[in-house]
Design an enzyme around this catalytic site. Structure first.
Site, PDB file in Angstrom:
ATOM      1  N   GLU A  97       0.835  -1.198   0.000  1.00 11.95           N
ATOM      2  CA  GLU A  97       0.000   0.000   0.000  1.00 11.95           C
ATOM      3  C   GLU A  97       0.871   1.249   0.000  1.00 11.95           C
ATOM      4  OE1 GLU A  97      -2.415   1.573  -0.685  1.00 11.95           O
ATOM      5  OE2 GLU A  97      -4.045   1.534   0.768  1.00 11.95           O
ATOM      6  N   ASP A  98       0.333   2.343  -0.481  1.00 12.06           N
ATOM      7  CA  ASP A  98       1.109   3.587  -0.520  1.00 12.06           C
ATOM      8  C   ASP A  98       1.203   4.230   0.862  1.00 12.06           C
ATOM      9  OD1 ASP A  98      -1.605   4.206  -0.473  1.00 12.06           O
ATOM     10  OD2 ASP A  98      -1.569   5.522  -2.224  1.00 12.06           O
ATOM     11  N   ASP A 101      -3.397   5.896   6.642  1.00 17.01           N
ATOM     12  CA  ASP A 101      -3.799   7.174   7.224  1.00 17.01           C
ATOM     13  C   ASP A 101      -4.706   6.862   8.424  1.00 17.01           C
ATOM     14  OD1 ASP A 101      -4.089  10.004   7.222  1.00 17.01           O
ATOM     15  OD2 ASP A 101      -5.884   9.880   6.007  1.00 17.01           O
ATOM     16  N   PHE A 150      -0.574  16.305   4.132  1.00 18.01           N
ATOM     17  CA  PHE A 150      -1.055  15.651   2.925  1.00 18.01           C
ATOM     18  C   PHE A 150       0.099  15.569   1.925  1.00 18.01           C
ATOM     19  CE2 PHE A 150      -3.404  14.805  -0.923  1.00 18.01           C
ATOM     20  CZ  PHE A 150      -4.310  13.874  -0.459  1.00 18.01           C
ATOM     21  N   ARG A 163       0.879  11.880  -9.205  1.00 14.86           N
ATOM     22  CA  ARG A 163       1.269  10.494  -8.910  1.00 14.86           C
ATOM     23  C   ARG A 163       2.654  10.175  -9.470  1.00 14.86           C
ATOM     24  NH1 ARG A 163      -3.208   7.572  -6.996  1.00 14.86           N
ATOM     25  NH2 ARG A 163      -5.226   8.187  -7.831  1.00 14.86           N
TER      26      ARG A 163
HETATM   27  P1  IMP Z   1      -7.272   5.404   5.250  1.00 16.16           P
HETATM   28  O1  IMP Z   1      -8.419   4.465   5.079  1.00 16.16           O
HETATM   29  O2  IMP Z   1      -7.687   6.698   5.905  1.00 16.16           O
HETATM   30  O3  IMP Z   1      -6.066   4.790   5.918  1.00 16.16           O
HETATM   31  O4  IMP Z   1      -6.919   5.879   3.787  1.00 16.16           O
HETATM   32  C1  IMP Z   1      -5.874   5.417   3.092  1.00 16.16           C
HETATM   33  C2  IMP Z   1      -5.938   5.951   1.672  1.00 16.16           C
HETATM   34  O5  IMP Z   1      -6.205   7.366   1.638  1.00 16.16           O
HETATM   35  C3  IMP Z   1      -4.589   5.783   1.029  1.00 16.16           C
HETATM   36  O6  IMP Z   1      -4.468   4.529   0.417  1.00 16.16           O
HETATM   37  C4  IMP Z   1      -4.547   6.936   0.053  1.00 16.16           C
HETATM   38  O7  IMP Z   1      -5.155   6.542  -1.146  1.00 16.16           O
HETATM   39  C5  IMP Z   1      -5.358   8.010   0.714  1.00 16.16           C
HETATM   40  N1  IMP Z   1      -4.498   8.975   1.431  1.00 16.16           N
HETATM   41  C6  IMP Z   1      -4.354   9.111   2.758  1.00 16.16           C
HETATM   42  N2  IMP Z   1      -3.459  10.072   3.083  1.00 16.16           N
HETATM   43  C7  IMP Z   1      -3.033  10.578   1.899  1.00 16.16           C
HETATM   44  C8  IMP Z   1      -2.069  11.599   1.550  1.00 16.16           C
HETATM   45  O8  IMP Z   1      -1.422  12.263   2.385  1.00 16.16           O
HETATM   46  N3  IMP Z   1      -1.911  11.816   0.216  1.00 16.16           N
HETATM   47  C9  IMP Z   1      -2.571  11.126  -0.746  1.00 16.16           C
HETATM   48  N4  IMP Z   1      -3.440  10.147  -0.477  1.00 16.16           N
HETATM   49  C10 IMP Z   1      -3.682   9.873   0.841  1.00 16.16           C
HETATM   50 MG    MG Z   2      -4.162   3.832  -1.398  1.00 14.32          MG
END
Ligand code: IMP
Ligand code: MG
Length: 174
Positions: A97-98, A101, A150, A163
């Site tokens: 995963e990238d 959050d 962010f 990206r």
């Molecule tokens: P979570 O469910 O809140 O953990 O969301 C994770 C997803 O939100 C990641 O896989 C990203 O696609 C997106 N995301 C969360 N933080 C960022 C950020 O700082 N930049 C870009 N995408 C983000």
């Molecule tokens: Mg993602």
């Protein structure tokens, strides 16, 4: 509104970290064949680089999910847009995963994939924002822990842009 991108992690730092993670994975999965699951689209740049430096055989698959939300917040209600092509039953699955959050997307996905009976299920993320965690999720491999900012680049987007930046940048509103 225009935005500026300031470099948070350089291309060299990211490359070095990915090689380190690949080395750990090579050691930890010795004698096995990890099945890497890339979460589209953000995970794709990281997964291709990571897999190139893993020195044991791997297989790969892709999954695309959408977390309903306002664009910068995930809601935890996850919809599968593209499911895996192959069964993961009995396989050593490593999700790539990238960024983690709130953790909502991944905790939901991990539960769902666990039900498909993999031999093992681990999680590897390039970036982690621990301060933002709402839902507990166990992360096995972390590239960088970053503050609550962010970020874009290396697969991560802001409104689908940036990206393709070869580094991780923070978005600064002007
Ligand atoms: P979570 O469910 O809140 O953990 O969301 C994770 C997803 O939100 C990641 O896989 C990203 O696609 C997106 N995301 C969360 N933080 C960022 C950020 O700082 N930049 C870009 N995408 C983000
Ligand atoms: Mg993602």
């Amino acid at each position: 509104m225009a935005e500026k991108i300031s470099v948070l992690l350089s291309e060299e730092e990211v490359d070095k970290k990915i090689r380190e993670l690949a080395g750990q994975i090579t050691g930890d999965y010795a004698g096995k064949m990890p099945h890497l699951i890339c979460i589209l689209k953000g995970g794709v740049f990281f997964m291709t680089e990571l897999s190139k430096h893993i020195e044991i055989p791997v297989t790969i698959d892709f999954m695309s999910v959408s977390s309903y939300g306002d664009g910068t917040e995930s809601s935890g209600r996850v919809r599968i847009v593209k499911d895996l092509d192959e069964s993961i039953e009995g396989r050593d699955v490593l999700i790539v995963e990238d960024i983690i959050d709130s953790g909502r997307t991944l905790s939901y996905l991990m539960e769902m994939l666990k039900n498909r009976k993999p031999a093992s299920l681990k999680l590897c993320t390039l970036l982690d924002k621990p301060e933002r965690r709402v839902t507990q999720v166990t992360v096995d491999y972390v590239g960088f822990r970053i503050p609550d900012e962010f970020v874009v680049g290396y697969g991560l987007d802001y409104k689908q842009m940036y990206r393709n930046l070869p580094y991780i940048g923070a978005v600064v509103q002007e």
